[in-house]
Design an enzyme around this catalytic site. Structure first.
Site, PDB file in Angstrom:
ATOM      1  N   GLY A 116       4.796   6.724  -1.498  1.00  0.00           N
ATOM      2  CA  GLY A 116       6.093   6.048  -1.511  1.00  0.00           C
ATOM      3  C   GLY A 116       7.048   6.453  -0.412  1.00  0.00           C
ATOM      4  N   GLY A 117       6.566   7.127   0.629  1.00  0.00           N
ATOM      5  CA  GLY A 117       7.463   7.549   1.701  1.00  0.00           C
ATOM      6  C   GLY A 117       8.174   6.386   2.368  1.00  0.00           C
ATOM      7  N   LYS A 118       7.420   5.341   2.722  1.00  0.00           N
ATOM      8  CA  LYS A 118       8.044   4.185   3.368  1.00  0.00           C
ATOM      9  C   LYS A 118       8.861   3.373   2.368  1.00  0.00           C
ATOM     10  CE  LYS A 118       4.723   3.736   7.139  1.00  0.00           C
ATOM     11  NZ  LYS A 118       3.890   4.887   6.721  1.00  0.00           N
ATOM     12  N   CYS A 172      -1.799   4.083  10.637  1.00  0.00           N
ATOM     13  CA  CYS A 172      -1.634   5.337  11.370  1.00  0.00           C
ATOM     14  C   CYS A 172      -2.877   5.549  12.221  1.00  0.00           C
ATOM     15  CB  CYS A 172      -1.374   6.520  10.441  1.00  0.00           C
ATOM     16  SG  CYS A 172      -2.616   6.780   9.172  1.00  0.00           S
ATOM     17  N   CYS A 215       0.869  -1.183   0.000  1.00  0.00           N
ATOM     18  CA  CYS A 215       0.000   0.000   0.000  1.00  0.00           C
ATOM     19  C   CYS A 215       0.901   1.227   0.000  1.00  0.00           C
ATOM     20  CB  CYS A 215      -0.931  -0.007   1.204  1.00  0.00           C
ATOM     21  SG  CYS A 215      -1.933  -1.509   1.358  1.00  0.00           S
ATOM     22  N   ALA A 216       1.604   1.440  -1.092  1.00  0.00           N
ATOM     23  CA  ALA A 216       2.729   2.382  -1.115  1.00  0.00           C
ATOM     24  C   ALA A 216       2.302   3.839  -1.030  1.00  0.00           C
ATOM     25  CB  ALA A 216       3.567   2.159  -2.368  1.00  0.00           C
ATOM     26  N   ASP A 258       0.050   0.064  -5.311  1.00  0.00           N
ATOM     27  CA  ASP A 258      -1.052   0.742  -4.655  1.00  0.00           C
ATOM     28  C   ASP A 258      -2.323   0.495  -5.456  1.00  0.00           C
ATOM     29  OD1 ASP A 258      -1.276   2.959  -2.314  1.00  0.00           O
ATOM     30  OD2 ASP A 258      -2.827   3.262  -3.830  1.00  0.00           O
ATOM     31  N   ASP A 274       0.923  -1.087   4.724  1.00  0.00           N
ATOM     32  CA  ASP A 274       0.556   0.140   5.445  1.00  0.00           C
ATOM     33  C   ASP A 274      -0.888   0.421   5.061  1.00  0.00           C
ATOM     34  OD1 ASP A 274       0.409   2.504   6.769  1.00  0.00           O
ATOM     35  OD2 ASP A 274       1.863   3.574   5.533  1.00  0.00           O
TER      36      ASP A 274
END
Length: 381
Positions: free
Chosen positions: A226-228, A335, A222-223, A244, A282
């Site tokens: 793309g931060g992670k 989150c 679940c990009a 995604d 995520d």
């Protein structure tokens, strides 16, 4: 613009938001129509709007109404600035007798929806009140140091040379909190060169908690933006895939990866490249841990939507689990502050998949500085 005129502008923007328009869109439209407003005015109006949304229930009680005027009046009263409602120049008219307001009580004082308080109490226990108070304030600005480009000390020095003051944050060895010059970050040479990226400290801590090793085949399922993905790529030389459900969210990822000096393969069919040594999910969630940044999400969430999200999370985990190689790892992150999306979801996964075990589980709240996050790390037998 005077402070009173800024308050009046915020009232107009909030009325549009309360009528259904997204806050960012309403602020953009106001800015385009208000050429007289300088950058400082636009920033001040934006801050007022988002403060009012974070504190919507308590501000409405103090201001005597749930319209934009009541919210801003409530904010002003809470800050001892009711005198800005003077009616002079472009300032809002003085309060009427019907706008006397009252002290907020219960969930109002916590700025939370009534229906969600029992689940938050179950999830947070005695931390509920301090966490709710933290969610009423603005979130800090955090940067992630790209370890593929340099060190934290080197990044601090480079940023300081451009008037951006930072300090290390204990949640992650890559995390820097911006204490001065946040609005200059995205035009700085350090950012343009890929030395730093904007990323919450708790999000960085989630990546730091993954068992990454050189040469691993890794899927970020679940990009999103793309931060992670980029954070994982900076920690080890990986064969990395990003997926995604809405590929457009990853539109900027190739350019960001190039700037960061790493390689990422975008895929619409992650099954085609399986098996993976590690997959990170995520998952879509309530976003309750990041309501400081997206306060509209606090008021949009409903019991039906929360139940729908729990079902989506389970379905994604069930899809990704078979893609992980024997002995491989599955990281499940949200989150969210809610146990129904975190610990309950992890236990439900184990009940459906007896070939897995839970290795570690950790929750973060805004009391630690970053957003609320949760990580459950599973290993396949």
């Amino acid at each position: 613009m005077t402070p009173g005129a800024r308050a009046a502008a915020a009232i107009g923007v909030l009325d549009r938001v309360l009528a259904g328009e997204a806050a960012e869109k309403a602020l953009t439209n106001w800015g385009r129509a208000s050429r007289f407003a300088g950058s400082g005015d636009r920033a001040a109006v934006r801050d007022l709007v988002y403060d009012a949304l974070r504190q919507r229930r308590s501000a409405a009680a103090l201001g005597g109404g749930e319209a934009g005027r009541g919210l801003v009046l409530g904010l002003m009263r809470a800050n001892g600035q009711e005198a800005l409602f003077s009616g002079e120049g472009h300032a809002p008219a003085p309060p009427a007798a019907s706008e006397a307001g009252r002290e907020p009580v219960g969930a109002e004082a916590l700025d939370l929806p009534d229906w969600l308080v029992p689940e938050l109490e179950r999830s947070l226990g005695e931390r509920l009140a301090p966490v709710a108070e933290a969610l009423r304030a603005r979130a800090p600005v955090f940067l992630r140091v790209n370890l593929a480009r340099g060190t934290a000390a080197g990044a601090q020095a480079a940023l300081a040379g451009e008037g951006i003051v930072t300090r290390p944050h204990p949640l992650a060895d890559t995390a820097l909190e911006v204490v001065e010059g946040a609005r200059r970050v995205q035009v700085s040479d350090a950012y343009r060169a890929g030395l730093v990226e904007l990323q919450d400290a708790s999000s960085q801590a989630v990546v730091a908690g993954l068992p990454l090793a050189e040469g691993m085949r890794v899927l970020d399922h679940c990009a999103g933006g793309g931060g992670k993905t980029l954070a994982m790529a900076a920690r080890a030389k990986l064969r990395l895939w990003a997926h995604d459900a809405a590929p457009r969210r990853m539109a900027d990822l190739p350019e960001r990866a190039k700037r960061a000096g790493v390689k990422v393969t975008l895929t619409e069919r992650p099954e085609a490249s399986a098996p993976y040594d590690l997959a990170l999910v995520d998952a879509p969630c309530s976003g309750s841990g990041s309501w400081r940044r997206d306060p509209e999400g606090k008021w949009r969430l409903t019991p039906a939507r929360l139940a729908e999200l729990v079902g989506i999370q389970a379905a994604i985990l069930d899809r990704v689990a078979p893609m992980v190689a024997p002995g491989g790892w599955l990281g499940y992150a949200t989150c969210s502050l809610l146990r129904v999306e975190n610990g309950d979801q992890a236990q439900a996964f184990l009940g459906r998949h007896p070939g897995w075990r839970l290795e570690t589980e950790r929750s973060f709240t805004p009391l630690e500085g970053g957003d609320g996050f949760h990580l459950a790390l599973f290993r396949r037998s």
